[in-house]
Design an enzyme around this catalytic site. Structure first.
Site, mmCIF file in Angstrom:
data_model
loop_
_atom_site.group_PDB
_atom_site.id
_atom_site.type_symbol
_atom_site.label_atom_id
_atom_site.label_comp_id
_atom_site.label_asym_id
_atom_site.label_seq_id
_atom_site.Cartn_x
_atom_site.Cartn_y
_atom_site.Cartn_z
ATOM 1 C CG ASP A 97 -2.238 0.809 0.836
ATOM 2 O OD1 ASP A 97 -2.159 1.672 -0.061
ATOM 3 O OD2 ASP A 97 -3.296 0.602 1.461
HETATM 4 C C1 BGC Z 1 -5.078 3.130 -0.171
HETATM 5 C C2 BGC Z 1 -5.216 2.119 -1.287
HETATM 6 C C3 BGC Z 1 -5.004 2.777 -2.617
HETATM 7 C C4 BGC Z 1 -3.641 3.440 -2.618
HETATM 8 C C5 BGC Z 1 -3.292 4.122 -3.926
HETATM 9 C C6 BGC Z 1 -3.817 3.953 -0.294
HETATM 10 O O1 BGC Z 1 -3.817 5.021 0.591
HETATM 11 O O2 BGC Z 1 -5.099 2.462 1.058
HETATM 12 O O3 BGC Z 1 -6.479 1.523 -1.221
HETATM 13 O O4 BGC Z 1 -5.126 1.845 -3.649
HETATM 14 O O5 BGC Z 1 -3.622 4.432 -1.595
HETATM 15 O O6 BGC Z 1 -3.999 5.273 -4.112
#
Ligand code: BGC
Length: 715
Positions: A269
């Site tokens: 993440d």
């Molecule tokens: C979120 C993810 C997301 C990623 C990219 C993160 O903060 O938890 O779900 O895909 O950002 O934007």
């Protein structure tokens, strides 16, 4: 496949360590300022993928970062000027729609319509892939029992079985039959694992999940996504009992690859690798990179931790080159399966926007849950004189919901717009809260019925958007009370992202439509139901509690020595002394305009031997269903199981199957479920699937509280 494996090995043998590390690096789209620097990285082969977003704002802002010209130019540099010409994978958060916005995923789950969910994701894939997106970070499969958590809107609710069914539909809808075909996108099952259990519903917080719960509640949706062929998985921010997932080989390798059989690649993440320092398990960035890669985390999102540190770690032997190779192999394999080497560029694509809007309207209509309909107040007659009141009557943005970075409100209708087109009688409209002695009360007196457009703002939902109170805002409750005092009948339309506390409002509202945040065509969907063009057919994928203080409250709970669980009215006296936490509306619940008559549940055999079960024999459970009301309608028939005696305590009910059927008035059908080992067994804390001898209670009907029990014995 074999061919791809050979091509991967050949390519890998030509790559330097630095280029290999480059494949693991996923920066985000550069700004004007950083673009030349960025191109230089691409030229050196140091960008494997791009997160298509600028300063990723956790789904809380619209995002530019879409331009075929820009990505084609970046791709040209990668393909023509980087050492091995490896194309870049472009990934974006296309969560529940691209330009056409479908209902929030929790709403989609309420539709219980697998085919429509699948079709919708295929629409979404064709729209986004026409704008250079190869890969989307969806489906979000985090089981959630705490509605304070803002991200509950992105998942499928409290049930592992619903999660598993939706996971399959989304993955198949996005990836299609053949991933390399134009219009298909790579799916990403996230957030692996346990993120939805964040303590107190506070985003990014710690979690405590035992392996028994992990295997039986949290993993089934991921297991299903893997079975459906999902190519990528995103690891989650949280830790489980002190072990951050980002650096856990137990979760990322032993369970995900070992037990679930996942063979694609894992992306972190956003900034999660470097956050291992903040989580207190790594001393410095090098430590972070070492721990994450060694744990089985293949691609590093945004923080450059791998690119900046892995070379030295390989030189020193702290990370082996073979570990690096394995991650590169996985990433190159997915790129080849996507057909990127043959078709690296995006030349746009054609899709039928009208068809997509219709699908979005159908899915939104089917996701609407009718919770209450006193004296058949609904559907309203189009010639009735109606007063429309409440802050969501003219709202558009909240109808789109959170995590909607490309959806626009331009050209979209709000509820007032559609009601103006639909109503043939007088339509009185009072804007906002109308809290004084004003037009909202006066209009209510003039009309036959009051429609109140209520709910929660999209901006209270989504990432980093937890709330401590899941009640409607006090101004809205006051408005309900004021309109109630006029003595008029009230229809409440609730545009909500999460389950809200219902007790305070459910008595005052004569009819309640739970519309979620329903997407681009949400207002039309609401009117389809409100005026009876379509009979509502959504069912709750989450429990709606009476009070905020009753959470967590979920249907698939276990019993206890001295019964405390009030979900099934076990013994209310043992619960709180000041209130009884029975659900206001239970899991699986949803009314229709028609009346469905369920026949007696029949089983073809009430005894089956364990050997037969293990050898694939199934028990047939059937029930007749007749539409004896006045509307053509759809019904979701649900089957629940309970194992009253087992080695490990089992839930009081577990959903094990559902079928959504369409019956015209007067029509009758027979619904058949086949129950085999998969439904009859469960996982031990060691992750072994076990089927035990003994009794199973079977319940078939319209929600989790049905009582028409049948028993079978596994002997
Ligand atoms: C979120 C993810 C997301 C990623 C990219 C993160 O903060 O938890 O779900 O895909 O950002 O934007």
């Amino acid at each position: 496949m074999e061919n791809i494996a050979l091509r991967v090995e050949e390519l890998l043998s030509k790559m330097t360590v630095r280029e290999k590390i480059g494949q693991l690096n996923q920066p985000e789209t550069p700004t004007e300022k950083t673009i030349e620097e960025f191109k230089a990285l691409v030229r050196k082969g140091e960008v494997g993928s791009i997160l298509m977003s600028v300063g990723a704002t956790a789904g809380n802002d619209a995002q530019g970062a879409i331009s075929n010209e820009f990505y084609n130019e970046i791709q040209r540099i990668a393909v023509e000027e980087s050492p091995n010409g490896i194309p870049i994978l472009f990934g974006r958060d296309v969560i529940h729609g691209h330009h056409t916005v479908f209902p929030i995923p929790l709403g989609m789950a309420a539709s219980f319509n697998d085919e429509l969910v699948k079709k919708s994701y295929s629409d979404i894939a064709s729209e986004a892939s026409a704008e250079s997106v190869h890969w989307t970070f969806t489906p979000m499969l985090d089981l959630a029992r705490d509605p304070r958590w803002g991200r509950i809107i992105e998942g499928t609710g409290e049930d592992p079985y619903v999660g598993a069914r939706v996971a399959e539909s989304v993955v198949k809808g996005l990836q299609g039959e053949n991933l390399s075909d134009k219009g298909n996108m790579i799916a990403c099952a996230k957030h692996y694992i346990g993120y939805g259990a964040s303590e107190g519903g506070r985003d990014y917080h710690r979690t405590e999940i035992t392996d028994y719960s992990l295997f039986n509640y949290y993993l089934p949706a991921f297991r299903s996504a893997v079975k459906a062929g999902v190519k990528t998985v995103m690891s989650s921010f949280n830790d489980i009992s002190g072990q951050p997932i980002t650096s856990s080989s137990y979760y990322l390798t032993d369970i995900l690859r070992g037990k679930l059989g996942f063979d694609g690649f894992v992306v972190s993440d956003y900034d999660a690798v470097i956050q291992l320092k903040k989580q207190g398990v790594a001393r410095d960035n090098a430590d972070c990179a070492k721990m994450a890669l060694n744990a089985g985390l293949d691609m590093d999102m945004h923080d450059f931790c791998y690119l900046d540190n892995l070379e030295k770690l390989i030189e020193s032997g702290e990370v082996s080159e073979e570990t690096l190779n394995e991650s590169v192999r996985r990433i190159l394999t997915v790129k080849m399966e996507k057909g990127l080497f043959e078709n690296p560029y995006c030349y746009g694509g054609e899709y039928d926007k009208i068809v997509h809007l219709k699908d979005a309207e159908d899915l939104a209509t089917e996701s609407i849950v009718l919770l209450k309909n006193e004296n058949n107040l609904l559907p309203l007659s189009k010639s009735a004189n109606i007063s429309l009141v409440g802050p969501y009557a003219t709202e558009k943005r909240s109808l789109l919901g959170s995590w909607c970075i490309d959806g626009k409100t331009d050209g979209m209708d709000n509820l007032l717009d559609i009601m103006r087109k639909t109503c043939e009688g007088k339509l009185y409209y009072s804007c906002g809260y109308g809290l004084g002695w004003d037009s909202s009360a006066k209009n209510s007196y003039l009309s036959d019925v009051v429609v109140m457009a209520l709910g929660e703002s999209w901006s209270c939902t989504g990432e980093a958007r937890a709330v401590s109170d899941i009640s409607l805002p006090p101004e809205q409750i006051a408005l309900i009370k004021k309109i109630k005092s006029t003595g008029k009948k009230i229809v409440g339309i609730l545009f909500c992202g999460r389950p809200i506390a219902m007790q305070e409002i459910s008595d005052d509202l004569d009819a309640i439509i739970y519309a979620w945040h329903p997407g681009s065509c949400g207002a039309q969907a609401v009117c389809n139901v409100l005026f009876g063009d379509v009979s509502p057919s959504g069912k709750l994928p989450v429990t709606l509690p009476k009070l905020a203080t009753h959470i967590p409250l979920y249907y698939n709970v276990t019993s206890s020595g001295r019964p405390v669980n009030c979900y099934y009215n076990e013994n209310p006296a043992n619960c709180y002394v000041d209130s009884v936490p029975t659900p206001c509306y239970p899991f699986g619940f949803g009314l229709s305009y028609t009346e469905f008559k369920y026949g007696e549940t029949k089983i073809d055999n009430d005894k089956i031997s364990l050997d037969e079960v293990l050898n694939g024999k199934k028990i047939k459970v059937s029930v007749s269903l007749e539409n004896i009301g006045d509307f053509d309608a759809k019904e979701t028939v649900q089957i629940y199981l309970r194992t009253p005696v087992a080695k490990w305590m089992r839930p009081l009910r577990e959903l094990k199957g559902y079928q959504k059927v369409s019956l015209n008035k007067g029509e009758k059908t027979e619904i058949i479920f086949e129950i085999g080992a998969e439904e009859l067994g469960y996982y031990s804390p060691q992750g072994e699937f076990i089927v035990e001898k003994g009794i199973r209670e079977i319940y078939v009907g319209e929600n989790c509280l049905i009582e028409n029990k049948k028993e079978i014995t596994i002997c």
